[in-house]
Design an enzyme around this catalytic site. Structure first.
Site, PDB file in Angstrom:
ATOM      1  N   GLU A 143       0.824  -1.199   0.000  1.00  0.00           N
ATOM      2  CA  GLU A 143       0.000   0.000   0.000  1.00  0.00           C
ATOM      3  C   GLU A 143       0.869   1.265   0.000  1.00  0.00           C
ATOM      4  O   GLU A 143       0.416   2.331   0.399  1.00  0.00           O
ATOM      5  CB  GLU A 143      -0.961  -0.030   1.184  1.00  0.00           C
ATOM      6  CG  GLU A 143      -2.037  -1.075   0.992  1.00  0.00           C
ATOM      7  CD  GLU A 143      -2.810  -1.349   2.260  1.00  0.00           C
ATOM      8  OE1 GLU A 143      -3.893  -0.768   2.414  1.00  0.00           O
ATOM      9  OE2 GLU A 143      -2.333  -2.117   3.098  1.00  0.00           O
TER      10      GLU A 143
ATOM     11  N   SER B 133      -6.633  -2.924   1.771  1.00  0.00           N
ATOM     12  CA  SER B 133      -7.008  -2.447   0.431  1.00  0.00           C
ATOM     13  C   SER B 133      -7.522  -3.560  -0.481  1.00  0.00           C
ATOM     14  O   SER B 133      -7.376  -3.488  -1.701  1.00  0.00           O
ATOM     15  CB  SER B 133      -5.832  -1.719  -0.240  1.00  0.00           C
ATOM     16  OG  SER B 133      -5.542  -0.522   0.454  1.00  0.00           O
TER      17      SER B 133
ATOM     18  N   TYR C  66      -9.820   3.843  -4.425  1.00  0.00           N
ATOM     19  CA  TYR C  66      -8.895   4.969  -4.577  1.00  0.00           C
ATOM     20  C   TYR C  66      -9.067   5.780  -5.860  1.00  0.00           C
ATOM     21  O   TYR C  66      -8.341   6.733  -6.083  1.00  0.00           O
ATOM     22  CB  TYR C  66      -7.449   4.470  -4.454  1.00  0.00           C
ATOM     23  CG  TYR C  66      -7.194   3.809  -3.127  1.00  0.00           C
ATOM     24  CD1 TYR C  66      -7.301   4.552  -1.942  1.00  0.00           C
ATOM     25  CD2 TYR C  66      -6.907   2.458  -3.025  1.00  0.00           C
ATOM     26  CE1 TYR C  66      -7.092   3.954  -0.713  1.00  0.00           C
ATOM     27  CE2 TYR C  66      -6.698   1.849  -1.790  1.00  0.00           C
ATOM     28  CZ  TYR C  66      -6.788   2.599  -0.648  1.00  0.00           C
ATOM     29  OH  TYR C  66      -6.588   2.004   0.567  1.00  0.00           O
TER      30      TYR C  66
ATOM     31  N   ARG D 183     -10.825   2.719  12.415  1.00  0.00           N
ATOM     32  CA  ARG D 183     -11.970   2.685  11.497  1.00  0.00           C
ATOM     33  C   ARG D 183     -12.409   1.244  11.345  1.00  0.00           C
ATOM     34  O   ARG D 183     -11.608   0.380  10.969  1.00  0.00           O
ATOM     35  CB  ARG D 183     -11.574   3.256  10.129  1.00  0.00           C
ATOM     36  CG  ARG D 183     -12.778   3.607   9.249  1.00  0.00           C
ATOM     37  CD  ARG D 183     -12.374   3.803   7.812  1.00  0.00           C
ATOM     38  NE  ARG D 183     -12.178   2.517   7.180  1.00  0.00           N
ATOM     39  CZ  ARG D 183     -11.209   2.238   6.293  1.00  0.00           C
ATOM     40  NH1 ARG D 183     -10.342   3.142   5.939  1.00  0.00           N
ATOM     41  NH2 ARG D 183     -11.126   1.037   5.773  1.00  0.00           N
TER      42      ARG D 183
ATOM     43  N   ASP E   1     -14.621  -1.575   9.597  1.00  0.00           N
ATOM     44  CA  ASP E   1     -15.350  -1.892   8.368  1.00  0.00           C
ATOM     45  C   ASP E   1     -16.406  -2.955   8.663  1.00  0.00           C
ATOM     46  O   ASP E   1     -16.125  -3.947   9.352  1.00  0.00           O
ATOM     47  CB  ASP E   1     -14.382  -2.407   7.293  1.00  0.00           C
ATOM     48  CG  ASP E   1     -13.412  -1.336   6.807  1.00  0.00           C
ATOM     49  OD1 ASP E   1     -13.661  -0.144   7.084  1.00  0.00           O
ATOM     50  OD2 ASP E   1     -12.413  -1.696   6.156  1.00  0.00           O
TER      51      ASP E   1
ATOM     52  N   GLU F 276     -13.455  -5.968   9.930  1.00  0.00           N
ATOM     53  CA  GLU F 276     -12.090  -5.715  10.399  1.00  0.00           C
ATOM     54  C   GLU F 276     -12.012  -4.331  11.021  1.00  0.00           C
ATOM     55  O   GLU F 276     -12.911  -3.511  10.863  1.00  0.00           O
ATOM     56  CB  GLU F 276     -11.102  -5.787   9.230  1.00  0.00           C
ATOM     57  CG  GLU F 276     -11.405  -4.747   8.159  1.00  0.00           C
ATOM     58  CD  GLU F 276     -10.176  -4.249   7.430  1.00  0.00           C
ATOM     59  OE1 GLU F 276      -9.044  -4.594   7.836  1.00  0.00           O
ATOM     60  OE2 GLU F 276     -10.344  -3.478   6.479  1.00  0.00           O
TER      61      GLU F 276
ATOM     62  N   ASN G 170      -9.287  -1.047  11.218  1.00  0.00           N
ATOM     63  CA  ASN G 170      -8.072  -0.440  10.644  1.00  0.00           C
ATOM     64  C   ASN G 170      -7.483   0.549  11.639  1.00  0.00           C
ATOM     65  O   ASN G 170      -8.187   1.432  12.117  1.00  0.00           O
ATOM     66  CB  ASN G 170      -8.422   0.303   9.361  1.00  0.00           C
ATOM     67  CG  ASN G 170      -9.010  -0.641   8.328  1.00  0.00           C
ATOM     68  OD1 ASN G 170      -8.284  -1.374   7.676  1.00  0.00           O
ATOM     69  ND2 ASN G 170     -10.325  -0.659   8.219  1.00  0.00           N
TER      70      ASN G 170
ATOM     71  N   GLY H  12      -6.895   5.357   5.935  1.00  0.00           N
ATOM     72  CA  GLY H  12      -6.441   6.173   4.814  1.00  0.00           C
ATOM     73  C   GLY H  12      -6.793   7.636   5.011  1.00  0.00           C
ATOM     74  O   GLY H  12      -7.791   7.979   5.636  1.00  0.00           O
TER      75      GLY H  12
HETATM   76  N1  LIG Z   1     -17.441 -11.349   4.352  1.00  0.00           N
HETATM   77  C1  LIG Z   1     -17.601 -10.373   3.461  1.00  0.00           C
HETATM   78  N2  LIG Z   1     -18.822 -10.107   2.950  1.00  0.00           N
HETATM   79  C2  LIG Z   1     -18.988  -9.126   2.021  1.00  0.00           C
HETATM   80  N3  LIG Z   1     -17.992  -8.364   1.559  1.00  0.00           N
HETATM   81  C3  LIG Z   1     -16.751  -8.580   2.031  1.00  0.00           C
HETATM   82  C4  LIG Z   1     -16.487  -9.582   3.014  1.00  0.00           C
HETATM   83  N4  LIG Z   1     -15.173  -9.571   3.291  1.00  0.00           N
HETATM   84  C5  LIG Z   1     -14.626  -8.598   2.528  1.00  0.00           C
HETATM   85  N5  LIG Z   1     -15.569  -8.009   1.765  1.00  0.00           N
HETATM   86  C6  LIG Z   1     -15.338  -6.923   0.783  1.00  0.00           C
HETATM   87  O1  LIG Z   1     -13.938  -6.735   0.577  1.00  0.00           O
HETATM   88  C7  LIG Z   1     -13.499  -5.461   1.087  1.00  0.00           C
HETATM   89  C8  LIG Z   1     -12.165  -5.598   1.837  1.00  0.00           C
HETATM   90  O2  LIG Z   1     -12.307  -6.516   2.890  1.00  0.00           O
HETATM   91  P1  LIG Z   1     -11.795  -6.206   4.372  1.00  0.00           P
HETATM   92  O3  LIG Z   1     -12.150  -7.375   5.215  1.00  0.00           O
HETATM   93  O4  LIG Z   1     -12.291  -4.883   4.820  1.00  0.00           O
HETATM   94  O5  LIG Z   1     -10.210  -6.220   4.182  1.00  0.00           O
HETATM   95  P2  LIG Z   1      -9.143  -5.094   3.770  1.00  0.00           P
HETATM   96  O6  LIG Z   1      -9.860  -3.782   3.676  1.00  0.00           O
HETATM   97  O7  LIG Z   1      -8.170  -5.128   4.908  1.00  0.00           O
HETATM   98  O8  LIG Z   1      -8.555  -5.554   2.488  1.00  0.00           O
HETATM   99  C9  LIG Z   1     -14.627  -5.012   1.996  1.00  0.00           C
HETATM  100  O9  LIG Z   1     -14.646  -3.618   2.100  1.00  0.00           O
HETATM  101  C10 LIG Z   1     -15.829  -5.596   1.280  1.00  0.00           C
HETATM  102  O10 LIG Z   1     -16.139  -4.834   0.127  1.00  0.00           O
HETATM  103 MG   LIG Z   2     -11.316  -2.964   4.884  1.00  0.00          MG
END
Ligand SMILES: Nc1ncnc2c1ncn2[C@@H]1O[C@H](COP(=O)(O)OP(=O)(O)O)[C@@H](O)[C@H]1O
Ligand SMILES: [Mg+2]
Length: 316
Positions: free
Chosen positions: A15, A152, A222, A261, A263, A276, A278, A282
């Site tokens: 990143e 990301s 982004y 933050r 998610d 998750e 963060n 960002g």
């Molecule tokens: N279990 C899930 N159900 C639906 N969407 C998901 C799921 N896991 C990840 N995503 C999608 O992928 C994106 C990134 O996943 P995330 O777990 O936030 O990891 P990171 O942001 O650290 O890469 C999320 O913002 C969402 O759009």
């Molecule tokens: Mg995320």
């Protein structure tokens, strides 16, 4: 002139480019506010430069491995330099999705069902022979495969049928030792930011992300115009309150300070799931924390200065 602040950005993580964008914006904001700013890319010169420059505080604008997982935080503590954002343990916990999800479950915080596999389990323990059990264990397809430690959406794929599962795992494994297979939750994607204040953590309005492509991937995150954002998220008031409560619980559970933050996805029944947390959100033009802060009248410069003051004034 105000204090001297070093802004750490770049580094070698995947990143890097995002971090450079965050770091430049943060540096500009601090300079505008009258701080003496030392923008620093992370190279082997980092420690000697910090020792020479002796900044009063560091703003950590790093994302990804080494910058967000506790490594740089531990180094800064050793050097005795105050820094923005969560400490070593909170950073390490939040970075490790497999571990933080275990803590969520223990604390009663909803998170999608998942299985974690290590590279060693595939290489040395025959875990691949049990992949047929995964869909039923998680309640069926679709599933998502992602690295446990990454950001990301790198290395992440949605999996609609059993045939695609092995290749999705192979795509995620290069990003780290552990991969998660998780149930895909269809619904509204939101990010809920938490900012410490004099009266404890303040939860900002949830931001909804509606990617035009349907997938919130690296490009949707982004590239301006690829995603529509709504602040507050278009959800009923009781759901907004519930997700704000969850974000606060996650921030406190992982021991975060200054900012985090969280998610989440809210499914069609209005039930939220935490994906998750963060610890170095960002700070780019399309980033979610600045958007949420703006919605409650905290402009970008205010936000950055507030975080730096927390480090300088040791507001825990
Ligand atoms: N279990 C899930 N159900 C639906 N969407 C998901 C799921 N896991 C990840 N995503 C999608 O992928 C994106 C990134 O996943 P995330 O777990 O936030 O990891 P990171 O942001 O650290 O890469 C999320 O913002 C969402 O759009
Ligand atoms: Mg995320």
């Amino acid at each position: 002139m105000k204090e001297k602040v070093a802004v750490l950005m770049g580094g070698r993580s995947l990143e890097r480019e995002v971090s450079l964008r965050s770091g430049r914006r943060v540096s500009e904001a601090l300079a505008e506010r009258g701080y003496r700013v030392v923008p620093l890319d992370v190279t082997p010169e980092l420690v000697p430069t910090l020792r020479r420059e002796k900044p009063d505080a560091v703003y950590v604008a790093l994302h990804g491995k080494d910058g967000e997982d506790g490594a740089v935080q531990g180094l800064l503590e050793f050097l005795g330099i105050p820094y923005t954002g969560p400490g070593v343990a909170a950073s390490a916990l939040a970075w490790d999705k497999a571990l933080s999800k275990r803590l969520f479950v223990k604390a009663g915080i909803p998170t999608p069902p998942w299985v974690a596999f290590t590279a060693a389990a595939f290489k040395h323990m025959g875990a691949a022979t049990a992949l047929d059990l995964v869909p039923d264990a998680l309640g069926g397809f679709p599933l998502v495969v992602k690295p446990s430690g990454q950001g990301s959406a790198l290395g992440l794929s949605k999996v609609d049928d059993a045939d695609r599962l092995p290749s999705a795992l192979l795509d995620a494994l290069p990003y780290g030792e552990t991969v998660l297979v998780e149930r895909w939750i269809e619904g509204t994607e939101i990010a809920v930011s938490v900012l410490d204040g004099p009266d404890g953590p303040e939860v900002l309005p949830p931001v909804e992300m509606a990617p035009k492509s349907g997938v919130f991937d690296f490009s949707a995150m982004y590239t301006p115009g690829e995603t529509d954002y709504y602040v507050p998220a278009r959800l009923p008031d009781d759901v907004l309150r519930a997700v704000q409560g969850l974000a606060r619980s996650v921030h406190e559970l992982l021991g975060c300070r200054h900012v985090s933050r969280v998610d989440m996805v809210v499914d069609v029944d209005g039930d939220p799931y935490v994906l998750e947390c963060n610890t170095s959100p960002g700070m780019t033009e399309t980033s979610l924390l600045p958007m949420a802060a703006e919605a409650v009248g905290i402009g970008f410069q205010d936000l950055v200065e507030r975080l730096v003051r927390m480090a300088l004034d040791a507001v825990e």
